[in-house]
Each structure stands twice: as C-alpha cells, then as structure tokens.
Write a protein that holds these residues in place. Structure first.
Motif, PDB file in Angstrom:
ATOM      1  N   GLU A  69       0.911  -1.073  -0.502  1.00 35.20           N
ATOM      2  CA  GLU A  69       0.353   0.146  -0.078  1.00 35.20           C
ATOM      3  C   GLU A  69       0.713   1.238  -0.159  1.00 35.20           C
ATOM      4  O   GLU A  69       2.145   1.050   0.230  1.00 35.20           O
ATOM      5  CB  GLU A  69      -0.404  -0.628   1.102  1.00 35.20           C
ATOM      6  N   VAL A  70       0.432   1.968  -0.844  1.00 33.92           N
ATOM      7  CA  VAL A  70       0.600   3.391  -0.435  1.00 33.92           C
ATOM      8  C   VAL A  70       0.178   4.912  -0.646  1.00 33.92           C
ATOM      9  O   VAL A  70      -1.012   4.728  -1.085  1.00 33.92           O
ATOM     10  CB  VAL A  70       1.292   3.790  -1.972  1.00 33.92           C
ATOM     11  N   VAL A  71       0.202   5.419   0.461  1.00 32.55           N
ATOM     12  CA  VAL A  71      -0.952   6.993   0.704  1.00 32.55           C
ATOM     13  C   VAL A  71       0.181   7.414   0.197  1.00 32.55           C
ATOM     14  O   VAL A  71       1.118   8.372   0.966  1.00 32.55           O
ATOM     15  CB  VAL A  71      -1.279   6.772   2.124  1.00 32.55           C
ATOM     16  N   LEU A  72       0.039   8.272  -0.326  1.00 32.66           N
ATOM     17  CA  LEU A  72       0.098   9.336  -1.143  1.00 32.66           C
ATOM     18  C   LEU A  72      -0.514  10.729  -0.516  1.00 32.66           C
ATOM     19  O   LEU A  72      -1.942  11.067  -1.011  1.00 32.66           O
ATOM     20  CB  LEU A  72       0.154   9.529  -2.224  1.00 32.66           C
ATOM     21  N   VAL A  73       0.554  11.918   0.414  1.00 37.07           N
ATOM     22  CA  VAL A  73      -0.357  13.722  -0.100  1.00 37.07           C
ATOM     23  C   VAL A  73       0.736  14.646  -0.597  1.00 37.07           C
ATOM     24  O   VAL A  73       1.431  14.606  -0.060  1.00 37.07           O
ATOM     25  CB  VAL A  73      -0.597  13.861   1.569  1.00 37.07           C
ATOM     26  N   PRO A  74      -0.174  14.875  -2.232  1.00 35.20           N
ATOM     27  CA  PRO A  74       1.632  15.405  -2.398  1.00 35.20           C
ATOM     28  C   PRO A  74       0.938  16.333  -2.007  1.00 35.20           C
ATOM     29  O   PRO A  74       2.124  17.988  -2.886  1.00 35.20           O
ATOM     30  CB  PRO A  74       0.409  15.241  -4.358  1.00 35.20           C
ATOM     31  N   VAL A  75       0.362  17.254  -1.196  1.00 36.28           N
ATOM     32  CA  VAL A  75      -0.268  18.605  -0.790  1.00 36.28           C
ATOM     33  C   VAL A  75      -0.053  18.627   1.020  1.00 36.28           C
ATOM     34  O   VAL A  75      -1.213  18.447   1.048  1.00 36.28           O
ATOM     35  CB  VAL A  75      -1.237  19.448  -1.667  1.00 36.28           C
ATOM     36  N   ALA A  76       0.951  18.441   1.583  1.00 36.79           N
ATOM     37  CA  ALA A  76       0.487  18.291   2.434  1.00 36.79           C
ATOM     38  C   ALA A  76       0.023  19.309   3.531  1.00 36.79           C
ATOM     39  O   ALA A  76      -0.211  19.163   4.945  1.00 36.79           O
ATOM     40  CB  ALA A  76       2.423  17.609   3.486  1.00 36.79           C
ATOM     41  N   ASN A  77      -0.213  20.515   3.143  1.00 36.84           N
ATOM     42  CA  ASN A  77      -0.311  21.698   3.864  1.00 36.84           C
ATOM     43  C   ASN A  77      -0.860  22.862   2.866  1.00 36.84           C
ATOM     44  O   ASN A  77       0.012  24.069   2.217  1.00 36.84           O
ATOM     45  CB  ASN A  77       1.027  22.481   4.124  1.00 36.84           C
ATOM     46  N   PRO A  78      -2.208  22.582   3.150  1.00 44.27           N
ATOM     47  CA  PRO A  78      -3.191  23.724   2.706  1.00 44.27           C
ATOM     48  C   PRO A  78      -3.633  25.173   3.508  1.00 44.27           C
ATOM     49  O   PRO A  78      -3.473  26.297   2.116  1.00 44.27           O
ATOM     50  CB  PRO A  78      -4.297  22.788   1.976  1.00 44.27           C
ATOM     51  N   ILE A  79      -3.136  25.177   4.888  1.00 50.54           N
ATOM     52  CA  ILE A  79      -2.440  26.027   5.297  1.00 50.54           C
ATOM     53  C   ILE A  79      -1.601  26.965   5.417  1.00 50.54           C
ATOM     54  O   ILE A  79      -2.027  28.309   4.115  1.00 50.54           O
ATOM     55  CB  ILE A  79      -2.548  25.789   6.858  1.00 50.54           C
ATOM     56  N   GLY A  80      -0.888  26.735   4.960  1.00 52.52           N
ATOM     57  CA  GLY A  80       0.615  27.775   3.844  1.00 52.52           C
ATOM     58  C   GLY A  80       0.105  28.114   2.659  1.00 52.52           C
ATOM     59  O   GLY A  80       0.709  29.006   2.309  1.00 52.52           O
ATOM     60  N   LEU A  81      -0.649  27.116   2.101  1.00 50.15           N
ATOM     61  CA  LEU A  81       0.205  27.572   0.592  1.00 50.15           C
ATOM     62  C   LEU A  81      -0.527  29.400   0.128  1.00 50.15           C
ATOM     63  O   LEU A  81      -0.804  29.614  -0.653  1.00 50.15           O
ATOM     64  CB  LEU A  81      -1.125  26.723  -0.565  1.00 50.15           C
ATOM     65  N   SER A  82      -2.236  29.576   1.880  1.00 49.42           N
ATOM     66  CA  SER A  82      -2.574  29.957   1.686  1.00 49.42           C
ATOM     67  C   SER A  82      -1.914  31.753   1.950  1.00 49.42           C
ATOM     68  O   SER A  82      -2.554  32.890   2.057  1.00 49.42           O
ATOM     69  CB  SER A  82      -3.460  30.461   1.891  1.00 49.42           C
ATOM     70  N   GLN A  83      -1.069  31.235   2.511  1.00 47.17           N
ATOM     71  CA  GLN A  83       0.025  33.031   3.256  1.00 47.17           C
ATOM     72  C   GLN A  83       0.224  33.471   2.284  1.00 47.17           C
ATOM     73  O   GLN A  83       1.839  33.109   2.049  1.00 47.17           O
ATOM     74  CB  GLN A  83       0.645  31.916   4.386  1.00 47.17           C
ATOM     75  N   HIS A  84       0.294  34.284   1.604  1.00 48.73           N
ATOM     76  CA  HIS A  84       0.987  35.366   0.582  1.00 48.73           C
ATOM     77  C   HIS A  84       1.255  36.695   1.706  1.00 48.73           C
ATOM     78  O   HIS A  84      -0.203  37.326   2.072  1.00 48.73           O
ATOM     79  CB  HIS A  84       0.765  35.732  -0.072  1.00 48.73           C
TER      80      HIS A  84
END
Length: 374
Positions: A69-84
């Motif tokens: 089994e492989v569990v993949l989270v390609p975007v582990a930080n949706p919070i940080g992605l919003s910080q500009h």
C-alpha cells in the motif's frame, strides 16, 4: 486509487480547507508506505515530485502491480499555501501562531501507548505486536480534540502516517544538493533510496531535538521497543526519513520525473510494487552525523558572494563565501573547518550579522542539543 478528503477545523468564519490523500494498493497484502510533500508549503520541488509519483502510481495500480500500500499526500499543507504577504510566499511558519509547520509534532507517550495495548501483546509474534501498536496509536490520535485549523492539520497528517511501515516526508531546502535526514536505526532501510535518488549528503540523528514529522514516528517506536524489552518482540522500527529535493528553484519535469522513478524503484525493491529490482548505484557520499555538520554564519552584514558551489566537496580551510561591505570596502571571507559537502545555503544575497548561511557535512560530532534550526 482511493481518494479521501480530510476536512480541517475552520478557524474563521467563511473559510474551510481540507487535506486530500490518495491510497494505492492494499496494506493487508504487504508493507504500507506513507509519503507527503511540501509540509513547508513553499518547498515546491517536493510537491512536483509527489504529483509525478501519483501519476506513475495510477499506471502501476492499473497494471495490477501493487503488492502493498502507498498513501500519498502531495499537498501536505493547504494552510501554508494560502499565506502570501505583499507578494511573498510564507509557507514555513503558520501565520496565526508563528509555529513551524514541521516542528514539535505531538505524539502520545510510549508508556500511554503500551498501556492502551495492554494484554493484546503477543510473546512470539512481532508482526502482530506492530499491528496492535499502530492500531492503538491511531485510536489515541483519534481521541485528541483539535482546537484550530493548524492543530487539525497536524493531527490528520500524524493519523495517516501512523498506520505505515515506512514514512517519507518530502521537502527541499533554499539552495541545496539532494540530501536526506534519517536516524541510524532507519538508515539501513533508507540507504537504497538515498542511492537511487543520488543523495549527495546523508545526515543521521536519533533525536535532532526538533520533533519533526518523520522523527517523532521513529522516536516513538524506539521508545516503545526499549520499554517492552526482549520479552515482547517487535518488528523493524518505523522507517522514517526526510528527503530534501534540492533547492526551492529546482522545479522542472525532468528532475521531478527522475526523483519519482527513484521512489518507484525503491518501492519495487521493498516488494511494495511488483517488478524487477534495479541495481542501486554507489552512495555519492558516506552518511555523517547531523551533529557533525558545521553551521556557517555571517560575521558581518553585507553583500554575500558565494565562492563554493552548492554540493561541492570542500576541505577544511576552503573559502565558502565572502561578505562585502560596500561602504568600508571590507571583504570578509568565511571558510569551513570541516572536510565535507556544502549541502545547503541561503538564497538571499544580502545578510545581517549572525545570519545562518549554510551547512557543511562532517564526520565528527561537533554540536549537541537541538541540531536543526527553526
């Protein structure tokens, strides 16, 4: 491929975010591997490598080649992605609290975990003991009440990874060569991956002091093993590592494809994916203690002129960078005291006095205490 959405606690009115995980194969058939990318949200090369890996796993699953089994989270930080802020991407620290997204992960204690398992331990079945321990850990994490979005993100990531035999946290540095952080206990299992990735540096520490994501899994397993003793067998310790996919600007399809293929080749070698295992290349550089890496700092403020290329093999006394004062004309040269690889450096070119500027690996431990920066 099974897609699962994990809603995060809404911190403010009118906002909501979610974590998305993708599951391939079946953990009941073989090893379970958990991978996540860009926990520091501005470390984009890791995210591109994970996306490339996801596309490859879709193909492999369709071919019927998944044996684990492989569990993949390609975007582990949706919070940080919003910080500009004023056009600058701030993905390393959570803006509300100032907490580093990859430090101080809360895990239940080894004693509490052992108490939860209780009489379910077997005196002769190491695999059974690993299963019940992981099940108990997931139960305990599920009983934690996240008070805000940041806490719910960390809890969701910990829960996903706690079911796995192998935990790989994909990151990158500022300007860097490919390198790996792992523990001495995990290193024998991680070494083939480091070879396949062409890692130009491997830094080993049992406890770096930062409670980073990969490390808390391995530390908990080691503590449980120590408390159980020889009378209660336990399988191999949780295998965990942080993979640093070079520097933040190293974003291209060719590099991401090569990194994803290296991970696939590693999973084939582990038996998670069916296929013929490849011969692994030699290790580019021997593993060294994280405590042996030299942290270079700026002795003065000024313009930074790097004289050593990132990834260069240096000798003690070699110049690494100059600090130029355009007012006084002073030029201050900083040299390394280590023989080792200049594996990462700052991306900015004007610094304040005392700023951390880069690191050089070393064979002899020269530092103690907390070994990783903020």
């Amino acid at each position: 491929m099974h897609t699962q959405r994990h809603p995060l606690v809404s911190t403010t009115l009118g906002t909501s975010r979610e974590l998305v995980s993708f599951r391939f194969g079946d953990g009941a058939r073989g090893e379970s591997v958990y991978l996540q990318a860009s926990l520091h949200a501005d470390e984009t090369p890791a995210m591109l490598a994970a996306w490339t890996l996801k596309r490859r796993l879709v193909e492999l699953e369709a071919e019927g080649r998944m044996r684990g089994e492989v569990v993949l989270v390609p975007v582990a930080n949706p919070i940080g992605l919003s910080q500009h802020v004023l056009g600058q991407f701030l993905g390393r620290f959570e803006a509300n609290s100032g907490h580093n997204f990859n430090r101080s992960f809360p895990m239940p204690s080894a004693d509490a975990l052992i108490e939860r398992v209780g009489a379910r331990f077997s005196s002769g079945d190491a695999a059974h003991n690993a299963r019940v321990l992981r099940g108990a850990l997931v139960e305990m994490l599920g009983e934690i009440n996240a008070k805000n979005e940041f806490e719910s993100l960390r809890l969701a990531l910990l829960t996903l990874a706690s079911r796995a035999d192998i935990v790989l946290d994909l990151h990158c540095s500022l300007e860097a060569t490919m390198h790996v952080y792992t523990s001495p206990a995990s290193w024998p299992a991680i070494e083939p991956l480091a070879r396949l990735l062409g890692a130009n540096g491997v830094l080993l520490a049992t406890d770096s002091g930062g409670q980073s994501f990969d490390e808390v899994h391995a530390l908990l397993w080691n503590e449980v093993r120590a408390r159980l003793g020889d009378g209660t067998p336990l399988g191999a310790p949780n295998i965990a590592a942080t993979i640093e996919h070079r520097g933040q600007r190293d974003v291209d399809y060719e590099t991401a494809s090569a990194d994803a293929q290296a991970i696939v080749d590693y999973l084939i070698a582990r038996g998670v994916i069916e296929g013929e295992a490849k011969d692994v290349p030699p290790l580019a550089q021997p593993a060294t203690p994280l405590a042996g890496s030299q942290q270079l700092t700026a002795p003065a403020s000024g313009i930074v002129v790097y004289r050593a290329k990132v990834g260069a093999r240096l000798k003690a006394g070699d110049p690494v960078f100059d600090i130029v004062d355009p007012v006084t004309d002073a030029v201050t040269t900083v040299t390394t005291t280590n023989d080792g690889v200049f594996y990462m450096r700052r991306a900015i070119r004007f610094v304040y006095a005392g700023a951390p500027m880069g690191r050089v690996t070393g064979e002899t431990a020269i530092r103690s205490g907390v070994l990783i920066g903020a």
